[in-house]
Motif scaffolding. Structure first.
Motif, PDB file in Angstrom:
ATOM      1  N   ALA A  42       5.706   0.695   1.580  1.00  0.00           N
ATOM      2  CA  ALA A  42       4.738   0.509   0.488  1.00  0.00           C
ATOM      3  C   ALA A  42       3.997  -0.697   0.540  1.00  0.00           C
ATOM      4  CB  ALA A  42       5.700   0.580  -0.911  1.00  0.00           C
ATOM      5  N   VAL A  43       4.442  -1.773   1.395  1.00  0.00           N
ATOM      6  CA  VAL A  43       3.890  -3.054   1.658  1.00  0.00           C
ATOM      7  C   VAL A  43       3.143  -2.781   2.474  1.00  0.00           C
ATOM      8  CG1 VAL A  43       4.333  -5.467   2.732  1.00  0.00           C
ATOM      9  CG2 VAL A  43       5.729  -4.678   0.849  1.00  0.00           C
ATOM     10  N   PHE A  44       3.108  -2.066   3.690  1.00  0.00           N
ATOM     11  CA  PHE A  44       2.312  -1.710   4.682  1.00  0.00           C
ATOM     12  C   PHE A  44       1.016  -0.843   4.083  1.00  0.00           C
ATOM     13  CE2 PHE A  44       0.320   1.190   7.634  1.00  0.00           C
ATOM     14  CZ  PHE A  44       0.011   0.144   8.777  1.00  0.00           C
ATOM     15  N   GLU A  45       1.206  -0.020   3.185  1.00  0.00           N
ATOM     16  CA  GLU A  45       0.144   0.890   2.583  1.00  0.00           C
ATOM     17  C   GLU A  45      -0.762  -0.246   1.814  1.00  0.00           C
ATOM     18  OE1 GLU A  45      -0.781   4.107   2.815  1.00  0.00           O
ATOM     19  OE2 GLU A  45       0.722   4.618   3.779  1.00  0.00           O
ATOM     20  N   ALA A  46      -0.024  -1.041   1.029  1.00  0.00           N
ATOM     21  CA  ALA A  46      -0.660  -1.964   0.089  1.00  0.00           C
ATOM     22  C   ALA A  46      -1.446  -3.112   1.068  1.00  0.00           C
ATOM     23  CB  ALA A  46       0.061  -2.831  -0.761  1.00  0.00           C
ATOM     24  N   GLN A  47      -0.970  -3.512   1.947  1.00  0.00           N
ATOM     25  CA  GLN A  47      -1.740  -4.653   3.040  1.00  0.00           C
ATOM     26  C   GLN A  47      -3.058  -3.708   3.718  1.00  0.00           C
ATOM     27  OE1 GLN A  47       1.518  -5.378   5.572  1.00  0.00           O
ATOM     28  NE2 GLN A  47       1.853  -7.401   4.915  1.00  0.00           N
ATOM     29  N   GLN A  48      -2.840  -2.699   3.913  1.00  0.00           N
ATOM     30  CA  GLN A  48      -4.033  -1.840   4.616  1.00  0.00           C
ATOM     31  C   GLN A  48      -5.096  -1.692   3.568  1.00  0.00           C
ATOM     32  OE1 GLN A  48      -4.041   0.251   8.211  1.00  0.00           O
ATOM     33  NE2 GLN A  48      -3.280  -2.028   7.989  1.00  0.00           N
ATOM     34  N   GLU A  49      -4.596  -1.352   2.389  1.00  0.00           N
ATOM     35  CA  GLU A  49      -5.655  -0.956   1.220  1.00  0.00           C
ATOM     36  C   GLU A  49      -6.617  -2.454   1.106  1.00  0.00           C
ATOM     37  OE1 GLU A  49      -6.074   1.010  -3.215  1.00  0.00           O
ATOM     38  OE2 GLU A  49      -4.404   1.528  -1.740  1.00  0.00           O
ATOM     39  N   VAL A  50      -5.759  -3.449   0.889  1.00  0.00           N
ATOM     40  CA  VAL A  50      -6.418  -4.825   0.855  1.00  0.00           C
ATOM     41  C   VAL A  50      -7.218  -5.115   1.982  1.00  0.00           C
ATOM     42  CG1 VAL A  50      -5.934  -7.053   0.430  1.00  0.00           C
ATOM     43  CG2 VAL A  50      -4.582  -5.664  -0.835  1.00  0.00           C
ATOM     44  N   ILE A  51      -6.789  -4.936   3.117  1.00  0.00           N
ATOM     45  CA  ILE A  51      -7.800  -5.338   4.277  1.00  0.00           C
ATOM     46  C   ILE A  51      -8.945  -4.339   4.323  1.00  0.00           C
ATOM     47  CG2 ILE A  51      -7.792  -5.093   6.833  1.00  0.00           C
ATOM     48  CD1 ILE A  51      -4.764  -5.785   7.100  1.00  0.00           C
ATOM     49  N   ALA A  52      -8.589  -3.013   3.912  1.00  0.00           N
ATOM     50  CA  ALA A  52      -9.885  -2.040   3.559  1.00  0.00           C
ATOM     51  C   ALA A  52     -10.854  -2.517   2.773  1.00  0.00           C
ATOM     52  CB  ALA A  52      -9.476  -0.634   3.601  1.00  0.00           C
ATOM     53  N   GLY A  53     -10.365  -2.980   1.614  1.00  0.00           N
ATOM     54  CA  GLY A  53     -11.282  -3.702   0.560  1.00  0.00           C
ATOM     55  C   GLY A  53     -12.027  -4.654   0.848  1.00  0.00           C
ATOM     56  N   TYR A  54     -11.343  -5.624   1.603  1.00  0.00           N
ATOM     57  CA  TYR A  54     -11.860  -6.714   1.928  1.00  0.00           C
ATOM     58  C   TYR A  54     -13.052  -6.373   3.331  1.00  0.00           C
ATOM     59  CZ  TYR A  54     -12.370 -11.160   4.899  1.00  0.00           C
ATOM     60  OH  TYR A  54     -12.831 -12.306   5.419  1.00  0.00           O
ATOM     61  N   LEU A  55     -12.814  -5.533   4.068  1.00  0.00           N
ATOM     62  CA  LEU A  55     -13.708  -5.264   5.097  1.00  0.00           C
ATOM     63  C   LEU A  55     -14.954  -4.623   4.387  1.00  0.00           C
ATOM     64  CD1 LEU A  55     -11.317  -4.068   8.005  1.00  0.00           C
ATOM     65  CD2 LEU A  55     -12.771  -6.082   7.732  1.00  0.00           C
ATOM     66  N   VAL A  56     -14.847  -3.349   3.629  1.00  0.00           N
ATOM     67  CA  VAL A  56     -16.062  -2.971   3.125  1.00  0.00           C
ATOM     68  C   VAL A  56     -16.679  -3.666   2.066  1.00  0.00           C
ATOM     69  CG1 VAL A  56     -16.615  -1.208   1.362  1.00  0.00           C
ATOM     70  CG2 VAL A  56     -14.777  -0.496   2.852  1.00  0.00           C
ATOM     71  N   GLN A  57     -16.035  -4.835   1.327  1.00  0.00           N
ATOM     72  CA  GLN A  57     -17.006  -5.679   0.854  1.00  0.00           C
ATOM     73  C   GLN A  57     -17.579  -6.489   1.697  1.00  0.00           C
ATOM     74  OE1 GLN A  57     -17.260  -5.579  -2.704  1.00  0.00           O
ATOM     75  NE2 GLN A  57     -18.820  -7.542  -2.521  1.00  0.00           N
ATOM     76  N   GLY A  58     -17.041  -6.881   2.793  1.00  0.00           N
ATOM     77  CA  GLY A  58     -17.800  -7.784   3.634  1.00  0.00           C
ATOM     78  C   GLY A  58     -18.964  -7.170   4.342  1.00  0.00           C
ATOM     79  N   ILE A  59     -18.968  -5.860   4.593  1.00  0.00           N
ATOM     80  CA  ILE A  59     -20.247  -5.246   5.122  1.00  0.00           C
ATOM     81  C   ILE A  59     -21.262  -4.897   4.187  1.00  0.00           C
ATOM     82  CG2 ILE A  59     -19.360  -2.838   5.042  1.00  0.00           C
ATOM     83  CD1 ILE A  59     -21.833  -4.657   7.647  1.00  0.00           C
TER      84      ILE A  59
END
Length: 195
Positions: A42-59
């Motif tokens: 669950a922690v891994f899934e949450a970390q991946q989702e946060v990273i994805a949101g950060y990356l998409v927001q960045g582009i």
């Protein structure tokens, strides 16, 4: 003669109690280990989702900061390592809108893979099997990012990056092409018109 039988019966009873306690302890440890594994997933899934949101927001922010270059951001396969490194770093020199878009896309792909985030000599982990695309939706752009999760779920309904069926996100316990490990995040870039 009566005393040895009582001691023998007590020893047998103590052994049964010991085995029951050992079994209860082993069951408790197994349950605890299972709960810890579930929590780590669950922690891994949450970390991946946060990273994805950060990356998409960045582009998305990079696209919005480069008005008029919308079509230069169209990209089909980001995250597979094929995006060429731009010849010039637009952080050091002024670039044309098209060169800035090329630079932004290369930076985005590097971020997807974690190769542009360093901790001393090591790079950040990035996303697991990331694939992204930037495409037209009417007169605007949209960014879709896919990555591999750890726990099988329902496959996303849409596939704008045309990656379904490649086997990247198949559940090993499922059938080929099921995409049940694919996670997806899509953001539309409202303010950018594409001719």
């Amino acid at each position: 003669g009566h005393m040895p039988r009582v001691l023998s019966a007590c020893r047998g009873l103590a052994m049964i109690e010991f085995l029951l306690a050992l079994g209860l302890f082993a069951t408790s440890v197994a349950a605890l280990a299972s709960a810890q594994l579930t929590a780590r997933r669950a922690v891994f899934e949450a970390q991946q989702e946060v990273i994805a949101g950060y990356l998409v927001q960045g582009i998305v922010e990079r696209i919005l900061a480069n008005p008029g270059a919308g079509p230069n951001y169209l990209a089909e396969e980001l995250g597979d390592g094929s995006e060429a490194e731009p010849g010039v770093s637009c952080t050091l020199v002024d670039c044309s809108p098209a060169a800035m878009a090329t630079f932004d896309l290369a930076q985005f792909e590097a971020a997807l893979l974690g190769s542009n985030v360093r901790y001393g000599e090591r790079t950040a982990p990035g996303l697991s099997e990331p694939r992204a695309c930037i495409y037209r939706v009417g007169d605007t752009l949209a960014v879709t990012l896919n990555w591999r999760g750890m726990v099988a779920g329902a496959s996303p309904d849409s596939d704008p990056c045309a990656i379904s069926g490649q086997g990247l996100y198949d559940d090993p316990a499922g059938s080929a092409g099921d995409d049940r490990l694919r996670r997806q995040l899509t953001r539309q870039v409202i303010a950018v018109a594409t001719p």
